[in-house]
Design a protein around this motif. Structure first.
Motif, PDB file in Angstrom:
ATOM      1  N   THR A  87      22.849  40.913 -39.353  1.00 26.87           N
ATOM      2  CA  THR A  87      22.686  41.561 -38.048  1.00 26.87           C
ATOM      3  C   THR A  87      22.071  40.623 -37.016  1.00 26.87           C
ATOM      4  O   THR A  87      21.563  41.087 -35.992  1.00 26.87           O
ATOM      5  CB  THR A  87      21.805  42.812 -38.187  1.00 26.87           C
ATOM      6  N   SER A  88      22.110  39.318 -37.277  1.00 32.02           N
ATOM      7  CA  SER A  88      21.426  38.387 -36.379  1.00 32.02           C
ATOM      8  C   SER A  88      22.056  38.346 -34.986  1.00 32.02           C
ATOM      9  O   SER A  88      21.352  38.211 -33.987  1.00 32.02           O
ATOM     10  CB  SER A  88      21.394  36.990 -36.983  1.00 32.02           C
ATOM     11  N   ARG A  89      23.366  38.479 -34.895  1.00 30.91           N
ATOM     12  CA  ARG A  89      24.006  38.450 -33.579  1.00 30.91           C
ATOM     13  C   ARG A  89      23.666  39.710 -32.782  1.00 30.91           C
ATOM     14  O   ARG A  89      23.438  39.640 -31.580  1.00 30.91           O
ATOM     15  CB  ARG A  89      25.509  38.273 -33.727  1.00 30.91           C
ATOM     16  N   LEU A  90      23.621  40.841 -33.447  1.00 28.78           N
ATOM     17  CA  LEU A  90      23.229  42.076 -32.762  1.00 28.78           C
ATOM     18  C   LEU A  90      21.772  41.986 -32.308  1.00 28.78           C
ATOM     19  O   LEU A  90      21.442  42.354 -31.178  1.00 28.78           O
ATOM     20  CB  LEU A  90      23.415  43.285 -33.678  1.00 28.78           C
ATOM     21  N   GLY A  91      20.896  41.480 -33.170  1.00 29.00           N
ATOM     22  CA  GLY A  91      19.494  41.318 -32.799  1.00 29.00           C
ATOM     23  C   GLY A  91      19.314  40.352 -31.645  1.00 29.00           C
ATOM     24  O   GLY A  91      18.501  40.585 -30.743  1.00 29.00           O
ATOM     25  N   ALA A  92      20.083  39.256 -31.653  1.00 30.10           N
ATOM     26  CA  ALA A  92      20.014  38.308 -30.533  1.00 30.10           C
ATOM     27  C   ALA A  92      20.488  38.974 -29.242  1.00 30.10           C
ATOM     28  O   ALA A  92      19.913  38.764 -28.174  1.00 30.10           O
ATOM     29  CB  ALA A  92      20.846  37.072 -30.841  1.00 30.10           C
ATOM     30  N   GLY A  93      21.547  39.777 -29.339  1.00 35.37           N
ATOM     31  CA  GLY A  93      22.024  40.503 -28.166  1.00 35.37           C
ATOM     32  C   GLY A  93      20.995  41.491 -27.645  1.00 35.37           C
ATOM     33  O   GLY A  93      20.818  41.644 -26.435  1.00 35.37           O
ATOM     34  N   LEU A  94      20.298  42.149 -28.554  1.00 41.04           N
ATOM     35  CA  LEU A  94      19.253  43.083 -28.124  1.00 41.04           C
ATOM     36  C   LEU A  94      18.109  42.343 -27.435  1.00 41.04           C
ATOM     37  O   LEU A  94      17.537  42.841 -26.459  1.00 41.04           O
ATOM     38  CB  LEU A  94      18.729  43.882 -29.320  1.00 41.04           C
ATOM     39  N   LEU A  95      17.763  41.164 -27.942  1.00 44.28           N
ATOM     40  CA  LEU A  95      16.704  40.388 -27.290  1.00 44.28           C
ATOM     41  C   LEU A  95      17.142  39.898 -25.916  1.00 44.28           C
ATOM     42  O   LEU A  95      16.346  39.873 -24.973  1.00 44.28           O
ATOM     43  CB  LEU A  95      16.293  39.217 -28.180  1.00 44.28           C
ATOM     44  N   ILE A  96      18.398  39.523 -25.782  1.00 40.42           N
ATOM     45  CA  ILE A  96      18.916  39.147 -24.462  1.00 40.42           C
ATOM     46  C   ILE A  96      18.939  40.373 -23.554  1.00 40.42           C
ATOM     47  O   ILE A  96      18.655  40.278 -22.357  1.00 40.42           O
ATOM     48  CB  ILE A  96      20.312  38.511 -24.588  1.00 40.42           C
ATOM     49  N   GLY A  97      19.245  41.542 -24.129  1.00 40.41           N
ATOM     50  CA  GLY A  97      19.217  42.788 -23.367  1.00 40.41           C
ATOM     51  C   GLY A  97      17.837  43.087 -22.813  1.00 40.41           C
ATOM     52  O   GLY A  97      17.702  43.657 -21.734  1.00 40.41           O
ATOM     53  N   LEU A  98      16.787  42.692 -23.540  1.00 41.03           N
ATOM     54  CA  LEU A  98      15.429  42.849 -23.028  1.00 41.03           C
ATOM     55  C   LEU A  98      15.227  41.993 -21.783  1.00 41.03           C
ATOM     56  O   LEU A  98      14.612  42.434 -20.810  1.00 41.03           O
ATOM     57  CB  LEU A  98      14.405  42.470 -24.103  1.00 41.03           C
ATOM     58  N   GLY A  99      15.784  40.789 -21.799  1.00 44.76           N
ATOM     59  CA  GLY A  99      15.711  39.940 -20.612  1.00 44.76           C
ATOM     60  C   GLY A  99      16.460  40.538 -19.439  1.00 44.76           C
ATOM     61  O   GLY A  99      16.000  40.479 -18.294  1.00 44.76           O
ATOM     62  N   VAL A 100      17.620  41.127 -19.713  1.00 45.40           N
ATOM     63  CA  VAL A 100      18.390  41.794 -18.660  1.00 45.40           C
ATOM     64  C   VAL A 100      17.593  42.970 -18.100  1.00 45.40           C
ATOM     65  O   VAL A 100      17.542  43.179 -16.884  1.00 45.40           O
ATOM     66  CB  VAL A 100      19.758  42.251 -19.204  1.00 45.40           C
ATOM     67  N   PHE A 101      16.952  43.717 -18.995  1.00 46.08           N
ATOM     68  CA  PHE A 101      16.126  44.851 -18.571  1.00 46.08           C
ATOM     69  C   PHE A 101      15.019  44.397 -17.620  1.00 46.08           C
ATOM     70  O   PHE A 101      14.789  45.001 -16.577  1.00 46.08           O
ATOM     71  CB  PHE A 101      15.529  45.529 -19.808  1.00 46.08           C
ATOM     72  N   ILE A 102      14.347  43.314 -17.973  1.00 46.51           N
ATOM     73  CA  ILE A 102      13.251  42.816 -17.145  1.00 46.51           C
ATOM     74  C   ILE A 102      13.782  42.297 -15.809  1.00 46.51           C
ATOM     75  O   ILE A 102      13.213  42.566 -14.746  1.00 46.51           O
ATOM     76  CB  ILE A 102      12.461  41.733 -17.892  1.00 46.51           C
ATOM     77  N   LEU A 103      14.885  41.555 -15.852  1.00 49.45           N
ATOM     78  CA  LEU A 103      15.440  40.979 -14.632  1.00 49.45           C
ATOM     79  C   LEU A 103      15.934  42.057 -13.665  1.00 49.45           C
ATOM     80  O   LEU A 103      15.577  42.063 -12.485  1.00 49.45           O
ATOM     81  CB  LEU A 103      16.578  40.022 -14.980  1.00 49.45           C
ATOM     82  N   VAL A 104      16.721  42.988 -14.164  1.00 54.10           N
ATOM     83  CA  VAL A 104      17.263  44.046 -13.303  1.00 54.10           C
ATOM     84  C   VAL A 104      16.143  44.997 -12.874  1.00 54.10           C
ATOM     85  O   VAL A 104      16.082  45.409 -11.711  1.00 54.10           O
ATOM     86  CB  VAL A 104      18.406  44.793 -14.018  1.00 54.10           C
ATOM     87  N   GLY A 105      15.256  45.345 -13.808  1.00 56.41           N
ATOM     88  CA  GLY A 105      14.147  46.238 -13.461  1.00 56.41           C
ATOM     89  C   GLY A 105      13.224  45.633 -12.422  1.00 56.41           C
ATOM     90  O   GLY A 105      12.751  46.323 -11.517  1.00 56.41           O
ATOM     91  N   GLY A 106      12.982  44.332 -12.523  1.00 54.89           N
ATOM     92  CA  GLY A 106      12.162  43.656 -11.515  1.00 54.89           C
ATOM     93  C   GLY A 106      12.828  43.658 -10.160  1.00 54.89           C
ATOM     94  O   GLY A 106      12.177  43.839  -9.130  1.00 54.89           O
ATOM     95  N   GLY A 107      14.143  43.469 -10.144  1.00 51.75           N
ATOM     96  CA  GLY A 107      14.877  43.512  -8.877  1.00 51.75           C
ATOM     97  C   GLY A 107      14.838  44.884  -8.246  1.00 51.75           C
ATOM     98  O   GLY A 107      14.660  45.015  -7.027  1.00 51.75           O
ATOM     99  N   ILE A 108      14.985  45.915  -9.067  1.00 43.38           N
ATOM    100  CA  ILE A 108      14.930  47.282  -8.551  1.00 43.38           C
ATOM    101  C   ILE A 108      13.531  47.597  -8.024  1.00 43.38           C
ATOM    102  O   ILE A 108      13.370  48.222  -6.965  1.00 43.38           O
ATOM    103  CB  ILE A 108      15.352  48.291  -9.635  1.00 43.38           C
TER     104      ILE A 108
END
Length: 120
Positions: A87-108
């Motif tokens: 599940t390493s690729r899914l876990g890596a995607g989830l960690l990248i998703g956390l970065g997306v969350f922070i980036l988009v949430g900060g912009g909002i």
């Protein structure tokens, strides 16, 4: 020169081995992890922290730290999935998703703060 074939040159190196081409990289779940992670984190964050603001009447010592509990839980699950090979690729995607969350949430957040009028 070889004793069997006088025209063949002698070489101390072993004969070359035919290497197999490297396996193709696996596709799939990293992009799914990014999309699913960012959306799930927004749903988890806003679903579990609704009503804990001090102006909502929910006064407790955990009102401030409770905003970080969903992120810590998400980070623990994503980190555990990233460690396991299957599940390493899914876990890596989830960690990248956390970065997306922070980036988009900060912009909002910056957008919302910039549109507020000061009432001093």
């Amino acid at each position: 020169m070889s004793a069997d074939n006088p025209e063949e040159a002698w070489s101390p190196l072993p004969p070359p081995h035919h290497e197999e081409p490297p396996p193709e990289p696996r596709r799939g779940s990293m992009v799914l992890g990014i999309l699913l992670g960012a959306v799930a984190l927004y749903a988890l964050y806003f679903g579990t922290t609704a009503g804990i603001a001090p102006d909502e009447g929910y006064k407790t010592d955990l009102a401030g730290p409770a905003a970080f509990i969903p992120i810590v839980a998400y980070l623990a699950v994503a980190g555990a999935l990233a460690i396991w090979t299957r599940t390493s690729r899914l876990g890596a995607g989830l960690l990248i998703g956390l970065g997306v969350f922070i980036l988009v949430g900060g912009g909002i957040c910056v957008m919302a703060l910039s549109q507020m009028s000061s009432r001093i």
